[in-house]
Design an enzyme around this catalytic site. Structure first.
Site, PDB file in Angstrom:
ATOM      1  N   ARG A  64       0.691  -1.287  -0.086  1.00 39.29           N
ATOM      2  CA  ARG A  64       0.026  -0.059   0.155  1.00 39.29           C
ATOM      3  C   ARG A  64       0.960   1.177  -0.023  1.00 39.29           C
ATOM      4  O   ARG A  64       2.163   1.178   0.327  1.00 39.29           O
ATOM      5  CB  ARG A  64      -1.033  -0.048   1.302  1.00 39.29           C
ATOM      6  CG  ARG A  64      -1.977  -1.261   1.198  1.00 39.29           C
ATOM      7  CD  ARG A  64      -3.170  -0.991   2.155  1.00 39.29           C
ATOM      8  NE  ARG A  64      -3.152  -0.110   2.759  1.00 39.29           N
ATOM      9  CZ  ARG A  64      -2.861  -0.113   4.271  1.00 39.29           C
ATOM     10  NH1 ARG A  64      -2.616  -1.655   4.638  1.00 39.29           N
ATOM     11  NH2 ARG A  64      -2.803   0.715   5.070  1.00 39.29           N
ATOM     12  N   LYS A 129       4.251  -6.994  11.834  1.00 42.02           N
ATOM     13  CA  LYS A 129       3.537  -7.228  10.605  1.00 42.02           C
ATOM     14  C   LYS A 129       3.592  -8.591  10.084  1.00 42.02           C
ATOM     15  O   LYS A 129       4.879  -9.088   9.858  1.00 42.02           O
ATOM     16  CB  LYS A 129       3.653  -6.141   9.461  1.00 42.02           C
ATOM     17  CG  LYS A 129       2.794  -6.443   8.228  1.00 42.02           C
ATOM     18  CD  LYS A 129       2.499  -5.075   7.543  1.00 42.02           C
ATOM     19  CE  LYS A 129       2.063  -5.038   6.409  1.00 42.02           C
ATOM     20  NZ  LYS A 129       1.402  -3.766   5.892  1.00 42.02           N
ATOM     21  N   ARG A 256       1.449   4.464  19.912  1.00 39.64           N
ATOM     22  CA  ARG A 256       2.983   4.413  20.528  1.00 39.64           C
ATOM     23  C   ARG A 256       3.440   2.944  20.398  1.00 39.64           C
ATOM     24  O   ARG A 256       4.576   2.764  20.181  1.00 39.64           O
ATOM     25  CB  ARG A 256       2.560   4.615  22.206  1.00 39.64           C
ATOM     26  CG  ARG A 256       3.389   5.758  22.574  1.00 39.64           C
ATOM     27  CD  ARG A 256       3.207   6.313  23.861  1.00 39.64           C
ATOM     28  NE  ARG A 256       1.676   6.581  24.032  1.00 39.64           N
ATOM     29  CZ  ARG A 256       0.922   6.406  24.919  1.00 39.64           C
ATOM     30  NH1 ARG A 256       1.198   5.535  26.028  1.00 39.64           N
ATOM     31  NH2 ARG A 256      -0.309   6.998  25.269  1.00 39.64           N
TER      32      ARG A 256
END
Ligand code: BTN
Length: 258
Positions: A64, A129, A256
Site C-alpha cells: 500500500r 507485521k 505508541r
C-alpha cells in the site's frame, strides 16, 4: 526456507466441493513482477471473478501507499484474486472483510491466538507485521492481493514477523494457499450478497487499536484521538480531542506501540 513448492493440484484439493464452481482459473507462476499487476491486466481483458494466481517470487511486489513488498522466492505466499461486483461504491468495507477472511484462514490452519488486525487490514502479532492486503480497482473488478510472511531471513526488518516464528513448526504452503482460496471464494460471495455486516462482529474481536490513542495521517493533516471502532462501511471512527467523532475511509494509523 521451505522445500515445499506451490502446486496447483495440491492447492485445489483444499477447496470444498460447494466452492469449486467459483474457481475459474488458478495459476502458479515461478516469477512474476506482481500478481496484482498481472490480474489487473487480466481484468482489463475481461477475466471473470474467481481468477486466481500465486507466485513463488515477485520482482516488483507492491504494498500500500506505493511501498514495495518483500517477495523472495519459495518462502511466503503472494496471492491475488479477481472479483467483480455488481455495484461497489467504496472499497473500505471490502478491505476490512478481506482481513477478517484472512484471520479465519489462519485460525482454520491452527494458528494460536494473538494475531490482530490494524485498521484497515494489516495483520499483526505482537505489533509486528505478518500479512498485508492490497486492493486495486478496475471498473467493477477488484484485485485482492495478499502477502503472508511464512519464513523470513534472520536479518529481516524487526517490525515484520513470519508465521513459522509464531507457530514454531514448518508451514505447509500448499495447505495454507488452499485454505486461503477456499475461504475467499466462500466469503466473498457472502460479502457480495450481504455486505460488511456479517464480518463486523469478528472484526471487533480482532481490532488491535480499539480504545487506543492513535494518530491518523492523511495526505493533508494528522488527526489524533481515541480509536472507537469502525462503522458499517468499514470506515475508522476517531473520537478526537475536542470530543467530535470523525470518520476516515483512508489514512495511515500510528500509535505508541505500532
Ligand atoms: C501492504 O502494504 O500491507 C500490502 C501488501 C500486499 C502484498 C501482496 S503480495 C501479492 C500481491 N501482489 C502485489 O504486488 N502485492 C500484493
Amino acid at each position: 526456507m521451505t522445500n515445499e513448492w506451490l502446486d496447483p493440484d495440491k492447492i485445489k484439493s483444499k477447496i470444498a466441493l460447494k466452492n469449486q464452481h467459483a474457481l475459474v482459473r488458478l495459476d502458479v507462476f515461478d516469477t512474476i513482477d506482481s500478481t496484482n499487476t498481472y490480474l489487473l491486466s487480466q481484468a482489463k481483458a475481461g477475466a471473470p471473478s474467481g481468477t486466481v494466481c500465486f507466485a513463488e517470487q515477485q520482482t516488483q511486489g507492491r504494498g500500500r501507499r506505493g511501498r514495495s513488498w518483500f517477495s523472495p522466492p519459495g518462502t511466503n505466499i503472494y496471492c491475488s484474486m479477481l472479483w467483480r461486483f455488481y455495484e461497489l461504491d467504496a472499497i473500505s468495507g471490502l478491505s476490512i472483510a478481506v482481513a477478517v477472511i484472512l484471520m479465519d484462514v489462519l485460525k482454520k490452519y491452527g494458528v494460536p491466538e494473538g494475531i490482530q488486525i490494524k485498521w484497515p487490514n494489516d495483520l499483526l502479532f505482537s505489533g509486528r507485521k505478518l500479512a498485508g492486503i492490497l486492493l486495486e480497482r478496475n471498473d467493477t473488478g477488484v484485485v485482492i492481493g495478499i502477502g503472508l510472511n511464512l519464513y523470513l531471513p534472520d536479518n529481516s526488518d524487526p517490525n515484520w514477523i513470519a508465521l513459522q516464528e509464531i507457530m514454531g513448526q514448518p508451514i505447509s504452503r500448499n495447505s495454507l494457499a488452499g485454505l486461503l482460496v477456499n475461504e475467499l471464494l466462500e466469503q466473498l460471495a457472502i460479502y457480495q450478497a450481504s455486505g460488511l455486516l456479517p464480518f463486523l462482529k469478528k472484526w471487533k474481536s480482532y481490532d488491535a487499536l480499539i480504545n487506543q490513542m492513535i494518530s491518523v495521517h492523511t495526505p493533508d493533516s494528522v488527526f489524533s484521538g481515541v480509536m472507537s471502532g469502525v462503522n458499517e462501511k468499514g470506515e475508522l471512527l476517531l473520537l478526537d480531542n475536542e470530543g467530535r467523532m470523525q470518520t476516515f475511509c483512508y489514512g495511515e494509523v500510528s500509535c505508541r506501540w505500532i
